[in-house]
Design a protein around this motif. Structure first.
Motif, PDB file in Angstrom:
ATOM      1  N   CYS A   9       4.765   1.005   5.295  1.00 33.15           N
ATOM      2  CA  CYS A   9       5.827   1.929   4.782  1.00 33.15           C
ATOM      3  C   CYS A   9       5.419   3.191   4.397  1.00 33.15           C
ATOM      4  N   CYS A  12       5.915   3.610  -0.360  1.00 33.63           N
ATOM      5  CA  CYS A  12       5.312   2.803  -1.232  1.00 33.63           C
ATOM      6  C   CYS A  12       3.985   2.468  -0.627  1.00 33.63           C
ATOM      7  N   CYS A  28      12.151  -1.490   4.390  1.00 29.65           N
ATOM      8  CA  CYS A  28      10.799  -1.854   3.849  1.00 29.65           C
ATOM      9  C   CYS A  28      10.933  -3.156   2.966  1.00 29.65           C
ATOM     10  N   CYS A  31       9.835  -2.091  -1.067  1.00 32.01           N
ATOM     11  CA  CYS A  31      10.492  -1.000  -1.820  1.00 32.01           C
ATOM     12  C   CYS A  31      12.118  -0.905  -1.556  1.00 32.01           C
TER      13      CYS A  31
HETATM   14 ZN   LIG Z   1       8.175   0.521   0.871  1.00 31.29          ZN
END
Ligand SMILES: [Zn+2]
Length: 150
Positions: A9, A12, A28, A31
């Motif tokens: 990702c 994050c 994701c 997050c």
């Molecule tokens: Zn993420």
């Protein structure tokens, strides 16, 4: 970006993004941000933000995020540096020009105040950057702490 379907990702940097079932979008699992991939351009666009952030896949990593159709000029960087440096210099110069009497009570205070000014203004800039990229700071820190104490 076509030989695999799970990517780290870009927001994050903890979770992985994967294609949602029956959809073009990717999400994701950590997050919960949603992205739209563009396989032709090897790009990933954040779908739940306006104006969206765009990353390019270089084969290993995501490149630095860019705002779609917005130029992030040097003005922003200079402004950020000025916000940190100018107030600190103003107070620092004052302390240097009119130093406190050595050994008097609170003679440590002007230097402490100068340092505090620097740290707080730096904090404002860091907070703005975190807000801008919608970095999930607390979730990230909690995940890091969990991995340390496991
Ligand atoms: Zn993420």
């Amino acid at each position: 970006m076509s030989d695999r379907d799970i990517f780290p990702c870009p927001i994050c940097r903890v979770g992985e993004i994967a294609t949602l079932p029956l959809m073009e979008a990717m999400a994701c699992q950590f997050c919960n941000h949603i992205f739209t991939p563009d396989l032709e351009k090897q790009q990933l666009q954040m779908a739940d933000r306006e104006p969206p952030l765009v990353w390019r896949w270089n084969g290993k990593n995501w490149t630095e995020a860019q705002l779609k159709d917005v130029e992030m000029g040097w003005g922003y960087a200079l402004g950020a540096i000025a916000i940190v440096v100018l107030p600190t210099c103003l107070i620092g110069i004052t302390v240097y020009a009119r130093p406190p009497v050595y050994g008097s009570p609170l003679s440590w205070f002007p230097v402490f105040w100068t340092g505090l000014t620097f740290l707080l203004h730096l904090g404002i800039i860091i907070w703005l950057i975190i807000e801008f990229y919608e970095f999930p700071l607390w979730a990230y820190l909690i995940r890091k702490l969990q991995s340390i104490f496991r």
